[in-house]
Design a protein around this motif. Structure first.
Motif, PDB file in Angstrom:
ATOM      1  N   SER A   1      -9.832  -1.244  15.729  1.00 56.76           N
ATOM      2  CA  SER A   1      -9.502  -2.002  14.694  1.00 56.76           C
ATOM      3  C   SER A   1      -8.206  -1.921  14.278  1.00 56.76           C
ATOM      4  CB  SER A   1     -10.467  -1.549  13.436  1.00 56.76           C
ATOM      5  OG  SER A   1     -11.714  -1.150  13.842  1.00 56.76           O
ATOM      6  N   LEU A   2      -7.750  -0.770  14.561  1.00 57.74           N
ATOM      7  CA  LEU A   2      -6.130  -0.521  14.218  1.00 57.74           C
ATOM      8  C   LEU A   2      -5.125  -1.410  15.213  1.00 57.74           C
ATOM      9  CD1 LEU A   2      -6.043   3.122  12.783  1.00 57.74           C
ATOM     10  CD2 LEU A   2      -5.604   1.218  11.624  1.00 57.74           C
ATOM     11  N   ARG A   3      -5.752  -1.376  16.523  1.00 57.18           N
ATOM     12  CA  ARG A   3      -5.067  -2.232  17.657  1.00 57.18           C
ATOM     13  C   ARG A   3      -5.237  -3.670  17.214  1.00 57.18           C
ATOM     14  NH1 ARG A   3      -2.929   0.755  21.699  1.00 57.18           N
ATOM     15  NH2 ARG A   3      -3.997   2.744  22.236  1.00 57.18           N
ATOM     16  N   ASP A   4      -6.673  -4.017  16.971  1.00 61.13           N
ATOM     17  CA  ASP A   4      -6.627  -5.535  16.665  1.00 61.13           C
ATOM     18  C   ASP A   4      -5.872  -5.819  15.550  1.00 61.13           C
ATOM     19  OD1 ASP A   4      -8.359  -5.526  18.841  1.00 61.13           O
ATOM     20  OD2 ASP A   4     -10.287  -5.589  17.442  1.00 61.13           O
ATOM     21  N   ALA A   5      -5.708  -4.933  14.559  1.00 62.15           N
ATOM     22  CA  ALA A   5      -4.902  -5.404  13.328  1.00 62.15           C
ATOM     23  C   ALA A   5      -3.424  -5.134  13.788  1.00 62.15           C
ATOM     24  CB  ALA A   5      -5.394  -4.769  12.320  1.00 62.15           C
ATOM     25  N   ALA A   6      -3.027  -4.836  14.908  1.00 60.33           N
ATOM     26  CA  ALA A   6      -1.546  -4.671  15.174  1.00 60.33           C
ATOM     27  C   ALA A   6      -0.848  -3.763  14.500  1.00 60.33           C
ATOM     28  CB  ALA A   6      -0.990  -6.059  15.190  1.00 60.33           C
ATOM     29  N   ILE A   7      -1.425  -2.502  13.831  1.00 63.91           N
ATOM     30  CA  ILE A   7      -0.931  -1.564  12.978  1.00 63.91           C
ATOM     31  C   ILE A   7      -0.999  -0.151  13.735  1.00 63.91           C
ATOM     32  CG2 ILE A   7      -2.913  -1.058  11.909  1.00 63.91           C
ATOM     33  CD1 ILE A   7      -0.937  -0.849   9.373  1.00 63.91           C
ATOM     34  N   TRP A   8      -1.741  -0.229  14.797  1.00 62.23           N
ATOM     35  CA  TRP A   8      -2.098   1.307  15.643  1.00 62.23           C
ATOM     36  C   TRP A   8      -0.711   1.930  15.997  1.00 62.23           C
ATOM     37  CZ3 TRP A   8      -5.493   4.859  16.485  1.00 62.23           C
ATOM     38  CH2 TRP A   8      -5.301   5.777  17.612  1.00 62.23           C
ATOM     39  N   ASP A   9       0.240   1.437  16.729  1.00 66.01           N
ATOM     40  CA  ASP A   9       1.440   2.269  16.843  1.00 66.01           C
ATOM     41  C   ASP A   9       2.159   2.522  15.809  1.00 66.01           C
ATOM     42  OD1 ASP A   9       1.041   1.662  19.738  1.00 66.01           O
ATOM     43  OD2 ASP A   9       2.080  -0.240  19.690  1.00 66.01           O
ATOM     44  N   GLU A  10       2.206   2.120  14.625  1.00 62.40           N
ATOM     45  CA  GLU A  10       2.797   2.462  13.343  1.00 62.40           C
ATOM     46  C   GLU A  10       1.962   3.706  12.564  1.00 62.40           C
ATOM     47  OE1 GLU A  10       4.037  -1.235  10.890  1.00 62.40           O
ATOM     48  OE2 GLU A  10       3.329  -2.200  12.782  1.00 62.40           O
ATOM     49  N   VAL A  11       0.742   3.756  12.775  1.00 61.30           N
ATOM     50  CA  VAL A  11       0.143   4.480  11.993  1.00 61.30           C
ATOM     51  C   VAL A  11      -0.657   5.875  13.055  1.00 61.30           C
ATOM     52  CG1 VAL A  11      -0.290   3.212  10.242  1.00 61.30           C
ATOM     53  CG2 VAL A  11      -2.186   3.393  11.959  1.00 61.30           C
TER      54      VAL A  11
ATOM     55  N   SER B   1      -2.651   9.966   3.726  1.00 68.88           N
ATOM     56  CA  SER B   1      -3.147   8.855   2.635  1.00 68.88           C
ATOM     57  C   SER B   1      -2.839   7.377   3.109  1.00 68.88           C
ATOM     58  CB  SER B   1      -2.697   9.206   1.405  1.00 68.88           C
ATOM     59  OG  SER B   1      -3.072   8.209   0.392  1.00 68.88           O
ATOM     60  N   ALA B   2      -3.636   6.419   2.821  1.00 69.35           N
ATOM     61  CA  ALA B   2      -3.267   5.075   3.361  1.00 69.35           C
ATOM     62  C   ALA B   2      -2.355   4.642   1.970  1.00 69.35           C
ATOM     63  CB  ALA B   2      -4.561   4.418   3.336  1.00 69.35           C
ATOM     64  N   LEU B   3      -2.324   5.412   0.994  1.00 65.25           N
ATOM     65  CA  LEU B   3      -1.400   4.568  -0.261  1.00 65.25           C
ATOM     66  C   LEU B   3      -0.001   4.806   0.200  1.00 65.25           C
ATOM     67  CD1 LEU B   3      -3.516   6.083  -3.016  1.00 65.25           C
ATOM     68  CD2 LEU B   3      -3.551   3.790  -1.920  1.00 65.25           C
ATOM     69  N   GLY B   4       0.402   5.588   1.135  1.00 68.16           N
ATOM     70  CA  GLY B   4       1.878   5.927   1.552  1.00 68.16           C
ATOM     71  C   GLY B   4       2.324   5.031   2.248  1.00 68.16           C
ATOM     72  N   LEU B   5       1.466   3.842   2.823  1.00 71.52           N
ATOM     73  CA  LEU B   5       1.973   2.921   3.537  1.00 71.52           C
ATOM     74  C   LEU B   5       2.693   1.802   3.001  1.00 71.52           C
ATOM     75  CD1 LEU B   5      -1.263   2.294   5.882  1.00 71.52           C
ATOM     76  CD2 LEU B   5       1.003   3.474   6.585  1.00 71.52           C
ATOM     77  N   SER B   6       3.550   0.910   3.461  1.00 79.44           N
ATOM     78  CA  SER B   6       4.219  -0.264   2.798  1.00 79.44           C
ATOM     79  C   SER B   6       3.185  -1.354   2.515  1.00 79.44           C
ATOM     80  CB  SER B   6       5.149  -0.822   3.839  1.00 79.44           C
ATOM     81  OG  SER B   6       4.686  -1.572   4.793  1.00 79.44           O
ATOM     82  N   GLY B   7       3.619  -2.168   1.795  1.00 81.06           N
ATOM     83  CA  GLY B   7       2.675  -3.426   1.355  1.00 81.06           C
ATOM     84  C   GLY B   7       2.212  -4.018   2.736  1.00 81.06           C
ATOM     85  N   GLY B   8       3.045  -4.354   3.377  1.00 81.10           N
ATOM     86  CA  GLY B   8       2.587  -5.191   4.502  1.00 81.10           C
ATOM     87  C   GLY B   8       1.720  -4.400   5.547  1.00 81.10           C
ATOM     88  N   GLN B   9       2.006  -3.202   5.835  1.00 82.29           N
ATOM     89  CA  GLN B   9       1.085  -2.203   6.432  1.00 82.29           C
ATOM     90  C   GLN B   9      -0.182  -2.110   5.785  1.00 82.29           C
ATOM     91  OE1 GLN B   9       3.840   1.206   6.709  1.00 82.29           O
ATOM     92  NE2 GLN B   9       4.295   1.018   8.802  1.00 82.29           N
ATOM     93  N   GLN B  10      -0.169  -1.883   4.555  1.00 82.88           N
ATOM     94  CA  GLN B  10      -1.520  -1.803   3.667  1.00 82.88           C
ATOM     95  C   GLN B  10      -2.291  -3.056   3.740  1.00 82.88           C
ATOM     96  OE1 GLN B  10      -1.209  -0.719  -0.195  1.00 82.88           O
ATOM     97  NE2 GLN B  10      -0.254   1.202  -0.085  1.00 82.88           N
ATOM     98  N   GLN B  11      -1.752  -4.184   4.111  1.00 83.13           N
ATOM     99  CA  GLN B  11      -2.562  -5.324   4.043  1.00 83.13           C
ATOM    100  C   GLN B  11      -3.228  -5.397   5.438  1.00 83.13           C
ATOM    101  OE1 GLN B  11      -4.510  -7.171   2.371  1.00 83.13           O
ATOM    102  NE2 GLN B  11      -3.396  -8.321   1.445  1.00 83.13           N
ATOM    103  N   ARG B  12      -2.321  -5.076   6.507  1.00 82.33           N
ATOM    104  CA  ARG B  12      -2.927  -4.985   7.887  1.00 82.33           C
ATOM    105  C   ARG B  12      -4.011  -3.812   8.027  1.00 82.33           C
ATOM    106  NH1 ARG B  12       1.742  -4.236  11.588  1.00 82.33           N
ATOM    107  NH2 ARG B  12       3.072  -3.976   9.838  1.00 82.33           N
ATOM    108  N   LEU B  13      -3.766  -2.741   7.212  1.00 84.69           N
ATOM    109  CA  LEU B  13      -4.768  -1.908   7.234  1.00 84.69           C
ATOM    110  C   LEU B  13      -6.154  -2.296   6.587  1.00 84.69           C
ATOM    111  CD1 LEU B  13      -5.259   1.561   7.478  1.00 84.69           C
ATOM    112  CD2 LEU B  13      -5.252   1.344   4.985  1.00 84.69           C
ATOM    113  N   CYS B  14      -5.904  -3.156   5.598  1.00 86.95           N
ATOM    114  CA  CYS B  14      -7.065  -3.940   5.182  1.00 86.95           C
ATOM    115  C   CYS B  14      -7.883  -4.775   6.168  1.00 86.95           C
ATOM    116  CB  CYS B  14      -6.831  -4.475   3.733  1.00 86.95           C
ATOM    117  SG  CYS B  14      -6.403  -3.546   2.565  1.00 86.95           S
TER     118      CYS B  14
END
Lengths: 253, 295
Positions: free
Chosen positions: A129-139, A146-159
Motif C-alpha cells: 500500500s505504501l509503495r502504491d501510494a508512492a511514500i514507501w521510500d520516505e517512511v 507516529s504518523a502525526l510526525g509526517l508532513s502534510g503532503g506525506q500524511q495525505q499520501r499515507l491516508c
C-alpha cells in the motif's frame, strides 16, 4: 472513451433537512477512469461524493431519493452492509486524517478491521500500500513512528495508502489536495493517474487546472444540479451549457 | 511630545499599579501561608503518633494497641469495589451519550442532570444509600452498601469527565475509521477510546480522590466497624465476610477518633496518612495523564 459503468446515479435527490442539496442528478461513472466533480462551493459536488460511500448517513436529518447503483446494486438498498460498501469504495478526505498511531498501524487499520490477523500478511499489505501510494521510500525506516510526525503532503499520501490497504474498487477524493503545497499536490495528481489503472477514482476539486490535468471525465455541478457531464477535454474546450462556459472561463464561482 | 515613549506612566497610574500588585501578592501569600500552616500542623501533630504498629495492626483493648490497618484496608477495598462498578457503568454511559444517543435534547437534559448530581451534597447520597442499599436491598451497614452508594455519588463525575474527553476526539478520526469500513463499535474501540483514555483515567483518579475523602456517605452506609475481616475457610467466604461486615474507612476512622473518643493524637496520625494518600493520588493523576498523552 468511457469503459464499463461502475457507478450509476438515476435521478438522485438529497435533502439536508429542508435544504434540497441534490436535484435529480443522473450520471454514469466509468470504471478505471478519473472522474472530476467541479463547481462552486455549496454546489453539491462533495455531497454527491459522500452519497457514494454513504458517509452522508452520519449527517442527522439527511433524506435521499432516486437510485444510486454500484455494479448494478442499489447503494441505498435495504440489505446493503455499509461496512462492505465502504470497503469497496474508499475515501480520502480534504484534510489528511491519520490516526494517532504508528505509520504501520495506520495502514494495517483497515485490513485488521476486516479480519486480517497474520503479521506476515499485514507486513505485505503495508509495504504494497505504501509503495502504491508512492511514500514507501520516505517512511520505510520509520514504520513504527507516529504518523502525526509526517508532513502534510506525506500524511495525505499515507491516508491514500491507508485507503488502498483494504483493496477498494473505487477511491473517492474529497478535495484531497486543497490543503497541500504545489509539490505535494503534483505528487498526488501523479499518484491518481497511476492508480486509475487499477482503481476508479472520483475526485472533487476546486481547481479546474487539476481537473484538466488528471481527469478523464468531468461533471459540473451548480446549486445542486448536474449541469453538464462529459469527456474532460470536450467539456473544457466545447462546453455545451452556457453556465458551464461561464464557470470554466472564470466568470463566476 | 506627541507619542513620547520616555515619559512612562503618570504617578497616579503608577500608584494604582503598585497597590493592585501588592494586594494580589498578599492574597497569594496568605493562601500559601494557610496551606503551609495546615499541612505543617497536621504533620507536626500526627507524625509523632505514627508508628509501624499503628499502621499495621488491629486495635485491641486487651493488649492496649491502637491500630488502623482495618481502616486502611477498608479504604482500599471500597476504592476497588467502587471502581469495578463505576468503570463499565460510567464509561459505558458516557459512550452511549456522546456516540450513540441521537436525541440531542434528551442528551442535553441528561448532561444537565449529571452536572447537578455531581454538585450535590454527599449527605443526600448517604440518605439514599441507607434507604436503597442498606434497607431495601437488605445489605445492612456493609462495605458493599458503601461501595454502591459511592458508585451513585461518583458516577456523574466519571460520566462528565469521560464525555468531555470523548468530545475532544476529532470528528476526522471517526470519519477516517468509518470510511475504511469499520462498524461503529469497532471505530469507538480502536480510535475514540485510545485517544481519550487519558481523560478517562483522570476522571477515575478524581473519583478515587472523592472516595478517599468521603466520610458522610460511608459513615451511614458502610458503618464504623474497626475489625479486620476474618479469612474463613475459602476465598469466597473471605469476600462474604469482608463485604457483609461494616467497616470504617480512614476518614470515618478519623471522625471516630476525634469525635467519639477525643483521641486527637490518633486522629492526627490518620490525617497524615490521608494527606499522603491524597498527595499520591494527585501525583498519579498528573503522571498518568502525561504518560498517556505522550503515546
Amino acid at each position: 472513451m468511457s469503459g464499463n459503468t461502475i457507478i450509476e446515479a438515476k435521478g438522485l435527490e438529497l435533502w439536508y433537512g429542508d435544504n434540497h442539496a441534490l436535484k435529480g442528478v443522473s450520471l454514469e461513472i466509468p470504471e478505471n477512469r478519473i472522474t472530476a466533480l467541479i463547481g462552486p462551493s455549496g454546489c453539491g459536488k462533495s455531497t454527491f461524493l459522500k452519497t457514494l460511500n454513504r458517509m452522508n448517513d452520519l449527517v442527522p436529518g439527511v433524506r435521499i431519493e432516486g437510485q444510486l447503483l454500484y455494479n448494478g446494486e442499489d447503494i441505498y438498498g435495504p440489505d446493503v452492509d455499509v461496512t462492505r460498501l465502504r470497503k469497496q469504495i474508499g475515501m480520502v478526505f480534504q484534510k489528511a486524517n491519520p490516526f494517532p498511531m504508528s505509520i504501520y498501524d495506520n495502514i494495517a487499520y483497515g485490513p485488521r478491521t476486516h479480519g486480517v490477523r497474520s503479521r506476515a500478511k499485514l507486513d505485505d499489505i503495508v509495504e504494497r500500500s505504501l509503495r502504491d501510494a508512492a511514500i514507501w521510500d520516505e517512511v520505510k525506516d520509520r514504520l513504527n513512528k507516529s504518523a502525526l510526525g509526517l508532513s502534510g503532503g506525506q500524511q495525505q499520501r499515507l491516508c491514500i495508502a491507508r485507503a488502498l490497504a483494504v483493496e477498494p474498487d473505487v477511491l473517492l477524493m474529497d478535495e484531497s489536495t486543497s490543503a497541500l503545497d504545489p509539490i505535494s499536490t503534483g505528487k498526488i495528481e501523479e499518484l491518481a493517474l497511476e492508480l486509475k489503472n487499477r482503481y476508479t477514482v472520483v475526485m472533487v476539486t476546486h481547481n479546474m487546472q487539476q481537473a484538466v490535468r488528471v481527469s478523464d471525465m468531468t461533471a459540473f455541478f451548480l446549486l445542486g444540479e448536474l449541469v453538464e457531464f462529459g469527456d474532460t477535454e470536450r467539456l473544457f474546450s466545447h462546453p455545451r451549457d452556457k453556465r458551464t462556459e461561464d464557470y470554466i472561463t472564470g466568470r463566476f464561482g | 511630545m506627541k507619542g513620547s515613549i520616555t515619559k512612562g506612566l503618570s504617578p497616579r497610574r503608577r500608584a494604582y499599579d503598585i497597590t493592585m500588585r501588592t494586594l494580589l501578592y498578599a492574597a497569594a501569600a496568605l493562601i500559601c501561608a494557610l496551606l503551609v500552616f495546615l499541612i505543617g500542623y497536621i504533620l507536626y501533630r500526627g507524625i509523632p503518633h505514627l508508628s509501624w504498629q499503628f499502621l499495621t495492626s488491629e486495635e485491641s483493648v486487651i493488649k492496649d494497641i491502637e491500630g488502623i490497618l482495618p481502616a486502611i484496608l477498608n479504604t482500599v477495598y471500597v476504592i476497588i469495589a467502587t471502581l469495578i462498578f463505576i468503570l463499565p457503568l460510567g464509561v459505558g454511559s458516557a459512550i452511549y451519550l456522546t456516540e450513540y444517543a441521537s436525541n440531542k435534547r434528551v442528551v442535553a437534559a441528561i448532561e444537565f442532570a449529571t452536572e447537578t448530581l455531581s454538585g450535590m451534597p454527599s449527605i443526600i447520597f448517604a440518605l439514599v444509600g441507607v434507604i436503597v442499599f442498606c434497607e431495601f436491598c437488605g445489605l445492612g451497614q456493609s462495605l458493599i452498601a458503601g461501595a454502591f452508594s459511592l458508585v451513585m455519588m461518583t458516577l456523574p463525575t466519571v460520566i462528565r469527565t469521560t464525555q468531555e474527553s470523548l468530545k475532544t476526539v476529532p470528528l476526522s478520526y471517526r470519519e477516517g475509521s468509518l470510511a475504511l469500513g469499520s462498524g461503529k463499535w469497532h471505530m469507538i474501540r480502536t480510535v475514540v477510546l485510545p485517544s481519550s483514555v487519558d481523560g478517562i483515567v483522570t476522571g477515575c483518579i478524581l473519583a478515587v480522590g472523592r472516595i478517599v475523602g468521603e466520610s458522610a456517605v460511608l459513615m451511614f452506609t458502610a458503618g464504623m466497624g474497626m475489625r479486620l475481616a476474618k479469612y474463613g475457610d475459602s476465598v469466597g467466604e473471605f469476600f462474604r465476610n469482608l463485604f457483609d461486615s461494616s467497616g470504617a474507612t480512614l476518614t470515618v476512622a478519623l471522625y471516630h477518633y476525634a469525635k467519639e473518643r477525643a483521641d486527637f493524637d490518633s486522629a492526627f496520625a490518620v490525617a497524615v496518612v490521608l494527606l499522603v494518600i491524597a498527595f499520591g493520588i494527585n501525583l498519579a493523576a498528573k503522571f498518568a495523564g502525561r504518560k498517556l498523552k505522550k503515546r
